[in-house]
Design a protein around this motif. Structure first.
Motif: not given
Lengths: 598, 598
Positions: B22-28
């Motif tokens: 979810v943290d990674e997705f925040k950057n996408l």
């Protein structure tokens, strides 16, 4: 369509050049006259039978399978199977290594071994019909009463009747102590048997007019567990005093199993509804009597995978020479073609050589074991008989498990050589894989074999028999230790023998503290032992090849043999390093908590 | 009948606790709003679809297979397959990670990865229909013209149509440079395609009203070899300007292959008799365009084996808890029963834990790769996109080959846990083995994957990407090097990373002297690389588990995860020792003479 050529040259090499079987036979009175010409003629004829009669039925037998007529309880085997069996009987093949007292030809088991390897290459499913039958012959020969021998042995020898072994029940396979089939003594000395058996190979068919089932069952007063099991001979048709067939015994095929492979063999559920049988051996000693059959069957199962390894190899080799695809990494090899044959690619060669090494190592081991069996039965010196029996007992679980694990891997690799075409039924390669798969399971799973080897055959006698094998290795080192050319073959084996001695002692101590240590190490240990044995035989084969080459023999066979040995030591033998390490990792990572498997 | 429970907990652990997706997705940007609840809800619903809709069709689909009506060229898939596909479309599943511009839901590939793992567990043969279709979507999305996108992408997204990839011809699979199918330019800008394709998965069926075949063919003036191949979109029914279906295009199923497994999937021979298609991408650049599809397919094939590993494990575990046979070597465990459940036996546990470790390591790797794919597509920083793409390219052959080799071994071991019952079709275990077998072959054999890894992805850029993976290992060592509890997990990985760096350099030098050295080492090398990757992910999973346990979390999941990691390092990881040794043995034992294979 698949191809098959009997590997007569390699069989002859192993028999005549490596083990000098004719010299060995001279010491065995019944076989003293068996010469090389006889041996070569028999295996040549046997190869023709395998190639011409049963090999053409392999794919069709797999495709058609067996069918049960529920009304008559009769089973129809695939087209051509009955006719092939008739030819087998006509050729006298069932009698090959049977006792002359019952009409047998009395030839050594070494010949039977070669014959069966070729039949297994040609058609494992078909070969199980005579194979099981021969096991029943062995069991009755060893433990039958005079009357049972008189009734059954001539018919099994001639092949007019076949036999089965009925052990497994739905709730017990490995753990036969739990079996429930009952045997009630009758006033006339016979027994009435009732129960349900499953997974009975060659359990019903129309190849012969009668089938003798060897059935494990419990007497009414039998102790619980495996000490209360007795063995009975239960014929499909009762046999009259004059040897003619009487009424149908109520031992019926209730269903056929739907299996992954060996479709041509009728794997039967057998319902026994008060069938009349006779006791074989002593009451409550049925397992011991059955083990005569089991030991033969375990060697036989290893031999099934040896046969499949050989035939899969031959087909993959032919395909790899024919199929062109991509260029060699080291430059164009077939300039006249749009691509190089795939045999130029290193990993294709690795897969082929793996199968080749497994076949050649397995063949040497299997023939050596057959020679031990001949010596155990017929050597005039009791000590030689005893030693041969012990060595055979040690090697039997290795033959069963190592050859069947290798055989599965080999058939998978040979299938891989075919690429997508190997996944298609018409290539025949996927059938070899499916057929080979059962060999790791039946006649005692390969885990059971490993426990038999490590727990019973090795730790059970404090490593005494293993030490005897170590002496064979030592003798070779003694003999060839100064021969520099043999160093590459002898050194790894000698080193592994040394490591195994230490490791075995270590495992013995560990096992006394915690028996699960034996269970945790056994499978890896068996594979290491397999490599010790293969390594030894490859060294002996290399010894002969080097000698021939030094003597000026230009037969390319010897160069190829040396290269296979070199490949074996370079690419297969080194797995022992990891196996020793994982075996040493012990039982804790497996047993420490129940959480792991939640 | 087999059982299956979606491994939601483990998927959530990997996504949320190990990789913090979810943290990674925040950057996408397109995925910035995707939260844990959405992720969990989607995989829960996906699990229901897999379990309730397609899992019940797995054995029946295998038994029934597909049939071709030679008169109409139409293929009938097994009973229930079409209805299941209708439900799949109704649920909007084809659109899951498709572009919102074409009606897709635009969710991350991480979710698609989990969805497909579960569908592959439930029914690999069925899952190949939407799977291939999604590959065609990817290819057209990346390389299609605006018009092709407009015609095909909405239909592939909704699932109303499906797609295939038509590469292989009878004489060429690996070596597509030899393909012969021809494409003639027509006056209207279209192309007339003629040729014969084989092994076309999901090649014909009645699930949808139209199928778009992506076909490799040669233009008239094309250079020879792989540089003269173009890609064409060839619909089963031509599409009118208004999007309605026009006349039948002459691209017909001529026959269905008879295969070892995946019987429920229609593997078609496709005859193309002047069918009209349109060019995808640039002329003579068809292989590059197809590689978009191939790379997705290779990850997809690894995922197929991951799914089979999980379902085989679940069934073997349930059987091992239920089946009683023999007593534990270390004393009676189930006093109230006549024997202990076989899960008490060390080697049974070893087989189960092997499958479990392969499933859990594979799942972590596959989800990590899906995350890389999401970052490659959507990260705003070009360098991150590039790095992600390179790392994914490095890991793709490992996913394909390591997961499929592991999956085959795992399904074979899980079948072995069932003893004889595993050889019987009704158990479902033998089907897992047969289905898993193809995954080692198609989409580039595992040998080809190993050459792609070592030759292209590693030596091809002087080990730069491998070094980047080494930096991940280094970062973990940095982070946890002082944590004694992590030593057992980190030390072996760090040591192997170090050994591999040296070994890779050595191989680079050797390969320059003799390219066959690369070919000889590649398969062993890939397996070592697989263990480096698995070892790294097991260490990261252990890190999370240790942290949770230290924080007082009493969920037994964490203890089990630690034990699986310990088992992995004790019993599976050590094979790297032998693999390095056999890889180092080089090409000579394989190549030195032609005699070996005589």
């Amino acid at each position: 369509m698949p191809i098959y050529t009997p590997p007569l040259r390699d069989m002859q090499f192993v028999m005549h050049e490596v083990f000098n079987v004719v010299d060995e036979f001279k010491n065995l009175p019944p076989h003293a006259e068996v010469d090389a010409d006889t041996i070569n003629a028999v295996i040549e004829e046997g190869g023709k039978f395998a190639t011409d009669v049963i090999f053409p039925l392999n794919i069709s037998g797999d495709t058609e399978g067996c069918t049960l007529d529920k009304a008559t309880h009769e089973v129809k085997t695939p087209a051509g199977f009955n006719e092939a069996y008739a030819k087998y009987v006509e050729g006298g093949w069932p009698a090959l290594s049977c006792d002359t007292a019952y009409g047998g030809q009395g030839l050594p088991f070494v010949l039977n071994q070669c014959m069966y390897e070729m039949m297994n290459s040609a058609n494992q499913a078909w070969t199980m019909y005579p194979g099981l039958s021969h096991g029943a012959y062995e069991c009755l020969h060893a433990h039958g009463t005079d009357e049972q021998k008189k009734i059954y042995l001539p018919k099994l020898t001639s092949g007019e009747w076949t036999g089965t072994m009925c052990l497994t029940e739905p709730h017990c396979g490995t753990d036969l102590g739990m079996l429930r089939t009952k045997a009630e003594p009758q006033a006339d000395g016979s027994y009435k048997i009732t129960g349900n058996k499953i997974f009975i190979s060659a359990g019903e068919h129309g190849m012969t007019e009668n089938i003798v089932h060897l059935v494990l069952a419990r007497l009414p007063d039998a102790p619980v567990g495996s000490k209360g099991i007795s063995l009975f001979a239960v014929p499909k048709f009762k046999v009259n005093a004059d040897g003619s067939l009487g009424e149908r015994n109520p031992i019926f095929c209730g269903a056929l199993e739907h299996k992954m492979g060996i479709h041509g063999n009728a794997t039967a559920q057998i319902n026994i509804d008060g069938a009349i049988g006779s006791l074989v051996g002593q009451p409550n000693k049925g397992l011991a009597a059955m083990f005569v059959m089991m030991n033969a069957a375990r060697l036989g199962v290893g031999n099934q995978s040896l046969g499949l390894t050989e035939v899969a190899y031959q087909n993959a080799l032919a395909y790899a020479k024919d199929r062109i695809q991509m260029r060699s990494l080291s430059g164009v090899k077939a300039k006249d073609k749009p691509a190089d044959p795939i045999i130029v690619h290193p990993d294709v060669r690795k897969m082929l050589l793996t199968a080749k090494a497994y076949a050649e190592g397995g063949r040497a081991l299997a023939i050596y074991c057959a020679m031990l069996l001949d010596k155990e039965l017929h050597h005039p010196d009791e000590k030689v008989r005893k030693d041969s029996g012990e060595m055979l007992a040690l090697l039997t679980p290795i033959v069963k498990a190592f050859l069947t694990d290798n055989g599965f891997d080999a058939t998978v690799m040979c299938q891989q050589v075919f690429g997508g075409h190997g996944y298609i039924k018409e290539s025949g390669m996927e059938q070899f894989v499916r057929d080979a798969r059962i060999n790791m399971i039946y006649e005692g799973t390969n885990t059971i074999q490993s426990l038999d080897l490590l727990g019973r055959k090795i730790l059970g006698n404090n490593g005494a028999t293993l030490k005897k094998f170590g002496k064979l290795v030592g003798a070779l080192v003694q003999e060839e230790g100064v021969n520099e050319k043999m160093a590459e073959f002898i050194n790894p084996v000698a080193m592994l023998a040394d490591q195994m001695t230490k490791f075995t002692t270590e495992l013995g101590f560990r096992g006394m503290q915690n028996p699960d240590e034996v269970g945790a190490a056994a499978v890896d240990y068996l594979r290491v032992a397999g490599h010790l044995v293969f390594g030894y035989f490859f060294a002996r084969m290399a010894q002969v090849a080097l000698r021939e080459i030094a003597a000026g023999n230009t037969d390319p066979f010897y160069g190829a043999k040396l290269q296979t040995a070199r490949f074996y030591f370079a690419k297969l033998f080194p797995e022992t390093a990891s196996l020793m390490r994982t075996a040493r990792a012990g039982s804790k990572p497996l047993m420490e908590t129940d959480l792991a498997l939640a």
